[in-house]
Design an enzyme around this catalytic site. Structure first.
Site, PDB file in Angstrom:
ATOM      1  N   ARG A 153       1.953   1.981   4.789  1.00 48.79           N
ATOM      2  CA  ARG A 153       1.194   2.750   3.785  1.00 48.79           C
ATOM      3  C   ARG A 153       0.284   1.844   2.975  1.00 48.79           C
ATOM      4  NH1 ARG A 153       3.099   7.733   2.467  1.00 48.79           N
ATOM      5  NH2 ARG A 153       2.513   7.490   0.298  1.00 48.79           N
ATOM      6  N   TRP A 166       1.297  -0.238  -4.503  1.00 51.99           N
ATOM      7  CA  TRP A 166      -0.124  -0.496  -4.256  1.00 51.99           C
ATOM      8  C   TRP A 166      -0.747  -0.453  -5.637  1.00 51.99           C
ATOM      9  CZ3 TRP A 166      -4.953   2.011  -4.551  1.00 51.99           C
ATOM     10  CH2 TRP A 166      -5.966   1.498  -3.730  1.00 51.99           C
ATOM     11  N   ASN A 219       4.980   6.818  -7.583  1.00 49.40           N
ATOM     12  CA  ASN A 219       3.751   6.759  -6.784  1.00 49.40           C
ATOM     13  C   ASN A 219       2.777   7.715  -7.454  1.00 49.40           C
ATOM     14  OD1 ASN A 219       1.747   6.652  -4.893  1.00 49.40           O
ATOM     15  ND2 ASN A 219       2.800   7.919  -3.373  1.00 49.40           N
ATOM     16  N   LYS A 235     -13.790   0.356  12.022  1.00 51.68           N
ATOM     17  CA  LYS A 235     -12.647  -0.315  12.657  1.00 51.68           C
ATOM     18  C   LYS A 235     -12.761  -1.817  12.479  1.00 51.68           C
ATOM     19  CE  LYS A 235     -10.170   2.279  13.072  1.00 51.68           C
ATOM     20  NZ  LYS A 235     -10.723   3.371  12.403  1.00 51.68           N
TER      21      LYS A 235
END
Ligand code: AGP
Length: 616
Positions: A27, A74, A100, A493
C-alpha cells in the site's frame, strides 16, 4: 496509504500483526508499528523505515498480549520518524490507537486538549484522537467497561472532521478493540475463534476468507468472543459476512522476483477472467451482470463521462477512443481530482463511469459522489469486491483479476482496457454495429490472451534492450489515437518505478515543442502499429532520428521500417483495433520493469507511492 491491522484471538497478537503488516507493505508507507495489550498495559514498538526493521526490533522485545494493533504509516502530518509512527498512546497510557486518514480539525482539538492539560509528543494529527478518546473515557460514567470504552470512542468521533479508519485499544479492557471508518477502508475478518481488522483483505487472507466490509459511519466493537457493529448514532447494524473469492497463493510471489513481474505474466489469465461469462450466446456482443441499468435506458444515453486517476485514467482515454469509434457515442474523460471542482456543464442524458483498481482512491470516490449529488447514475469498473466505490456506485463491473499487489498497475490496467473495449462493443451492438462486425469483435477480444502470451515470449529480448537504456535520465513515449494513452501509460510505468523522467505524447505532437528535448541523451519509444497511421508515425520517427535521437520501436509484425530508423525493435502481433492497446501495453510494461530491475530500484514499493491513494 496507511495500512491497519488488529487482532483478538487465542494466539499472541504480535506475530499475526507483523505478518499482516508485511502483506500491507504494497500500500506504500514509510514507518510501521505494533502495540499489544497485556496485564493492563501496552507493549509498543514503532520505527521509521521498513516492516523488516520493525520485526528485527521486536525480536528483543516481549509482546505477550493476544490483543493487538499494527500500522504502516504513509506520512501526511509530520515527518518520517519513530515518534510520528503509529500506534499512538494517550498521555495516561490508557488508550492505544492507529489511524488511516486525515483529521482536518485536529488543530482545534489539540488546542482544546492542551487546555485540559494534555501534552503531545508527535507532529501527527492522529495523536489528538487517542487523547480525545481518553478525555471522553475519563468522563464516561463507569458502567460495563466495554461500553464505557466504546462510548468514549463514539463521542470522540462525533467531534472529528476528516477521514479515518481507526483501531483502538483500552488498557482497562483486555481482549477488546473498537474500530471505525469514514472515508478510509476497513474490513473485519471473522476467523476461527479470532477476529481481525485490516485496511484490505491481503493482510488477513492467510487466516480467513470470511470478511465484513465496514461502511462509512460504522463502528465495530470486537471482543474475544464476538463482535457488534453500530453506526456513529449507536444504531445496530446487522453484519453481512462475505467470502473472499481469492486465497493466500494469489497474494504470494510464487517464484517471481517481484509482484509486478508476476502480475505482468498473469495478464493472459487475468484477461480470460475479466471476459469469463460476459459474451452473449450468439457471440455477437458483450453482456454484464451488474450494470443495474436496462438496455433501453442505456440506449437513451447520449454521452458517457469517465472519471479516474493515474493508469485508470489512461484506460478511460482508450475507452473513449473505442466507444466513439465503434459505438459512435461521444465520451468525455476527466481526471477525477479535476472533475470535482471543475463544475463542468453536463448533459442530463449522461452516464458516468468510474474506473479504479482499488475502489478506494479518494479523488475518484469524491468525484463519483459529486456526480451522484447532481443526480447522475455512476457505474464503477473496479477490481476489489466490497470496495467503497463498488458499494456506493449505482452498478458496475468487477475486473476479477485477483489482488494486484505491485504499486505499478499492470494486469488491472489491461483488464480495464479490455472492459472498455467490451463496453464499446456492448453499446455499439445496441446501436449501429452489425451482427457480423460484433462476432468479429468478440473473436478479437477472445484472442487477446494468446496474443499477450506471444508478446510475453519476447521478455528475454526486451530485458536485453532494457539494459541498454537503463542509464538514461529522460525518455519520451509516443503513440497515436488509441495508442497515445498507451504512450502515457508507458511513461507513467517508467517514471513511477525507475524514477527516470518520462513523458508520453501523441506522436505528431513532437513538432510542437517536445522535439527540443531530443538528443542522444533522450531516447524515444514509438508505438508503430500497422494501419492508416503507420506512415505518419514513421515520419515522426524520422524527425527524431534526424536529430540523433535513439529510437525503440514497438512494431506490428509484417511491417517494415526504413533501414536504420529504429535502434531497437519489439514486435507485436497484428490484431483487431479493439485489442491493439492491450497488446501494445505489454512491451512498455516489460521495458519499464526490466530497466528498474537493472537499476536495482524497489519495483513493488517505489518511493513516495501508494497502491491506493486514500488521502487527497
Ligand atoms: C498506476 O501504476 C499507479 N499505481 C497509479 O497511477 C494508479 O493507477 C492510480 O493511483 C489509480 O488507482 P486506482 O485504479 O486504484 O484508483
Amino acid at each position: 496509504m496507511c495500512g491497519i491491522i488488529g487482532y483478538i484471538g487465542k494466539q499472541k497478537a504480535a506475530p499475526v500483526i507483523l505478518e499482516g503488516l508485511k502483506r500491507l507493505e504494497y500500500r506504500g508507507y514509510d514507518s510501521a508499528g505494533v502495540a499489544t495489550l497485556y496485564d493492563g498495559h501496552f507493549d509498543t514498538a514503532k520505527k521509521a523505515g521498513r516492516v523488516d526493521g520493525l520485526i528485527k526490533a521486536t525480536k528483543a522485545q516481549k509482546l505477550p498480549g493476544t490483543t493487538g494493533i499494527g500500522h504502516t504509516r504513509w506520512a501526511t502530518h509530520g515527518g518520517v520518524t519513530d515518534t510520528n509512527a503509529h500506534p499512538h498512546i494517550s498521555n495516561d497510557g490508557k488508550i492505544a490507537l492507529i489511524h488511516n486518514g486525515v483529521i482536518e480539525n485536529y488543530v482545534g482539538i489539540k488546542k482544546f486538549l492542551t487546555g485540559k492539560g494534555y501534552t503531545f509528543t508527535s507532529e501527527t494529527d492522529t495523536e489528538v484522537l487517542c487523547n480525545l478518546i481518553d478525555y471522553h473515557y475519563q468522563k464516561e460514567p463507569v458502567t460495563k467497561e466495554g461500553s464505557r470504552f466504546l462510548e468514549a470512542v463514539r463521542k470522540t468521533l462525533r467531534h472529528v472532521e476528516g477521514t479515518y479508519g481507526i483501531a483502538v485499544m483500552c488498557a482497562d479492557c483486555p481482549a477488546e478493540i473498537v474500530a471505525a471508518r469514514k472515508g478510509s477502508p476497513l474490513i473485519l475478518g471473522v476467523g476461527d475463534g479470532e477476529y481481525m481488522l485490516a485496511s484490505d483483505v491481503a493482510a488477513i487472507i492467510s487466516r480467513t476468507q470470511n470478511v465484513v466490509y465496514l461502511k462509512d459511519g460504522e463502528m465495530v466493537h470486537m471482543t474475544a468472543k464476538n463482535f457488534t457493529i453500530t453506526t456513529l448514532e449507536a444504531e445496530d447494524v446487522s453484519p453481512v459476512i462475505d467470502t473472499v473469492s481469492w486465497n493466500i497463493e494469489d497474494a504470494e510471489l510464487n517464484g517471481y522476483a517481484h509482484f509486478m513481474e508476476k502480475e505482468i505474466f498473469e495478464q493472459p489469465a487475468a484477461l480470460e477472467n475479466t471476459m469469463r461469462g460476459r459474451f452473449s450466446e450468439d457471440g455477437s456482443t458483450a453482456q454484464f451482470g451488474g450494470l443495474n441499468i436496462s438496455a433501453a435506458d442505456f440506449r437513451q444515453i447520449d454521452r458517457f463521462h469517465f472519471l479516474a486517476c493515474g493508469s485508470a485514467w489512461h484506460a478511460c482515454l482508450v475507452a473513449e477512443h473505442l466507444i466513439e469509434r465503434f459505438a459512435r457515442v461521444p465520451v468525455e474523460v476527466d481526471y477525477a481530482s479535476e472533475f470535482r471542482y471543475r463544475n463542468t456543464p453536463l448533459d442530463r442524458s449522461t452516464l458516468f463511469f468510474t474506473v479504479s483498481q482499488s475502489g478506494e482512491t479518494i479523488d475518484t470516490l469524491a468525484a463519483m459522489r459529486e456526480a451522484k449529488r447532481k443526480g447522475y447514475k455512476v457505474l464503477a469498473i473496479n477490481n476489489v469486491v466490497g470496495s467503497t466505490i463498488a458499494r456506493e456506485a449505482d452498478g458496475g463491473v468487477y475486473q476479477h483479476v485477483g489482488p494486484e499487489i505491485g504499486v505499478a498497475s499492470t494486469k488491472a490496467f489491461t483488464s480495464q482496457l479490455l472492459l472498455g473495449a467490451m463496453l464499446a462493443l456492448y453499446i455499439g451492438r445496441m446501436r449501429d454495429m452489425s451482427f457480423s462486425d460484433g462476432v468479429d469483435y468478440v473473436n478479437a477480444l477472445k484472442s487477446a490472451p494468446q496474443l499477450v502470451r506471444q508478446v510475453l515470449e519476447q521478455a528475454p529480448k526486451i530485458r536485453e534492450i532494457a539494459k541498454r537504456y537503463a542509464h538514461y535520465h529522460d525518455f519520451l513515449f509516443l503513440g497515436r489515437l488509441s495508442l497515445f494513452p498507451v504512450a502515457l501509460e508507458g511513461a507513467l510505468k517508467l517514471k513511477e518505478i525507475s524514477y527516470i523522467h518520462a513523458e508520453g505524447y501523441p506522436a505528431a505532437e513532437m513538432k510542437h515543442g517536445p522535439i527540443a528535448l531530443i538528443s542522444e541523451q533522450c531516447p524515444s519509444l514509438f508505438l508503430v502499429p500497422a494501419g492508416e497511421m503507420f506512415n505518419k508515425v514513421v515520419s515522426s520517427m524520422q524527425e527524431i532520428k534526424a536529430r540523433k535521437g535513439k529510437i525503440i520501436a514497438v512494431l506490428s509484425t509484417g511491417c517494415e521500417l526504413p533501414a536504420g530508423l529504429a535502434d531497437d525493435v519489439i514486435h507485436i502481433p497484428e490484431c483487431h483495433e479493439a485489442v491493439l492497446p492491450i497488446i501494445a501495453t505489454v512491451p512498455v510494461q516489460l521495458l519499464s520493469y526490466y530497466i528498474t530491475v537493472e537499476l536495482g530500484r524497489d519495483v513493488d514499493k517505489p518511493r513516495n507511492l501508494a497502491k491506493s491513494v486514500t488521502v487527497e
